[in-house]
Design an enzyme around this catalytic site. Structure first.
Site, short mmCIF file in Angstrom:
data_model
loop_
_atom_site.label_atom_id
_atom_site.label_comp_id
_atom_site.label_asym_id
_atom_site.label_seq_id
_atom_site.Cartn_x
_atom_site.Cartn_y
_atom_site.Cartn_z
N HIS A 159 -25.49 -20.77 -1.86
CA HIS A 159 -25.16 -19.33 -1.87
C HIS A 159 -24.86 -18.81 -3.28
O HIS A 159 -24.78 -17.59 -3.47
CB HIS A 159 -23.97 -19.04 -0.97
CG HIS A 159 -24.22 -19.25 0.49
ND1 HIS A 159 -25.30 -18.71 1.14
CD2 HIS A 159 -23.53 -19.97 1.42
CE1 HIS A 159 -25.28 -19.08 2.41
NE2 HIS A 159 -24.22 -19.84 2.61
N ASP A 166 -30.18 -25.42 6.15
CA ASP A 166 -28.83 -24.96 6.47
C ASP A 166 -28.91 -23.77 7.42
O ASP A 166 -29.88 -23.01 7.39
CB ASP A 166 -28.13 -24.56 5.18
CG ASP A 166 -26.64 -24.29 5.33
OD1 ASP A 166 -25.84 -25.17 4.98
OD2 ASP A 166 -26.28 -23.18 5.80
N HIS A 197 -27.23 -21.12 7.31
CA HIS A 197 -27.10 -19.88 6.54
C HIS A 197 -28.20 -19.81 5.49
O HIS A 197 -28.54 -20.81 4.86
CB HIS A 197 -25.74 -19.83 5.84
CG HIS A 197 -24.57 -19.95 6.78
ND1 HIS A 197 -23.92 -21.14 7.01
CD2 HIS A 197 -23.96 -19.02 7.56
CE1 HIS A 197 -22.95 -20.95 7.88
NE2 HIS A 197 -22.95 -19.67 8.24
N ASP A 241 -25.08 -27.43 9.46
CA ASP A 241 -24.27 -26.54 10.28
C ASP A 241 -25.08 -25.81 11.35
O ASP A 241 -24.53 -24.99 12.09
CB ASP A 241 -23.50 -25.52 9.42
CG ASP A 241 -24.32 -24.97 8.27
OD1 ASP A 241 -25.50 -25.31 8.15
OD2 ASP A 241 -23.75 -24.21 7.46
#
Length: 307
Positions: free
Chosen positions: A126, A163, A165, A244
């Site tokens: 991120h 991931d 996200h 995740d």
């Protein structure tokens, strides 16, 4: 098949508070499971090294490191944003995490190992060119990829990110570098909501609805990632390995299982064997149920090491 396992106990010193999901327990759980199963003995184990300012600046703005150092507290916790905090040891841990990506890259390109996995934190995907966010301080995978591009035998790179996200930071850093393809699957609509709809030939975004599960995930990799990667023909592949999307993870709802990560890793390895001389560097991103994370990493490493 030799797989490097790169980690450092000091990555556990980064602590954003007892209730924060990005916890030191994550790496402890991974180490415990790999030790109990015996897989750790089959891996070439290395300690992380620190990143250099020059390596950081290849992926980040000239002031990114100094901005973070200014935020680093002598005691307590300072917040970079609502989700991302620094304690006195956070920059030390972040330097080791980013340095691990460079070390892994050097080892794989020099053929010291076939591939490598960095069990490090804080995560990185991120972190944008000039912005820390989403638990991430430095973009570890971007720093590793930028180092790889300096090597004469590496002209094209693929970064694949499973991931849950979206890896907004990685997309931000490479969106105008056509020699780097970034492929992402991610739950949508969901955090972070940045760069997920950008239109570039080298950016392959594959949003998935909450509850999608294994079939939808695998179809995206086979139908979208695979032809894009085959066309790009990367000389090296980096994996933003977030776990995740697992069905037991508390932060998301894509309902993947350990066998999905094994399958995805094998698919990526097939591409690497076809175009990249097998060169893969994988770097830990998310995964916030420590048990599910540890067993997912176990499956990922079983695939990487040829089990």
């Amino acid at each position: 098949m030799t797989t490097a396992f790169i980690s450092h106990e000091d990555c556990g010193l980064h602590n954003m508070g007892p209730e924060h999901p990005e916890s030191p327990v994550r790496l402890i759980a991974i180490q415990k499971v790999l030790s109990k199963t015996g897989l750790i003995e089959d891996l070439a184990q290395f300690e992380s090294v620190h990143v250099t300012p020059e390596q950081i600046k290849r992926a980040h703005s000239s002031h990114h490191q100094s901005d973070l150092l200014k935020l680093s507290p002598e005691t307590g916790i300072n917040h970079a944003d609502a989700d991302t905090a620094l304690c006195p040891d956070s920059m030390h841990a972040a330097s080791l995490a980013a340095g691990s990506a460079v070390l892994a890259t050097k080892q794989v390109i020099s053929k010291q190992v076939n591939n490598a996995f960095c069990s490090v934190r804080p995560p990185g995907h991120h972190a944008e060119h000039g912005l820390a966010m989403g638990f991430c301080l430095y973009n570890n995978v971007a720093i590793g990829a930028m180092h790889a591009l300096l090597q004469p035998e590496i002209n094209r790179i693929a970064i694949v990110d499973f991931d849950v996200h979206h890896g907004n930071g990685t997309v931000d850093i490479f969106k105008d570098m056509p020699e780097v393809m970034v492929c992402s699957t991610f739950q949508h609509p969901y955090y972070p909501g940045r760069f997920h709809d950008i239109q570039r030939e080298n950016i392959i975004n594959c949003p998935l609805s909450a509850g999608s599960g294994s079939l939808a995930f695998r179809q995206q990799l086979e139908d979208v990632w695979l032809p894009a990667l085959q066309q790009h023909k990367p000389d090296m592949i980096f994996i933003s390995a977030g776990f995740d999307a697992h069905e037991e993870d508390p932060l998301a709802d894509l309902n993947l299982r350990e066998e999905d990560y094994y399958w995805a890793t094998k698919l990526i390895m097939d591409v690497a064997n076809s175009y990249s001389q097998g060169r893969i560097v994988s770097i830990l991103e998310g995964g916030y149920n420590p048990v599910a994370l540890a067993f997912s990493v176990q499956s990922h490493l079983e695939a990487l090491s040829g089990k």
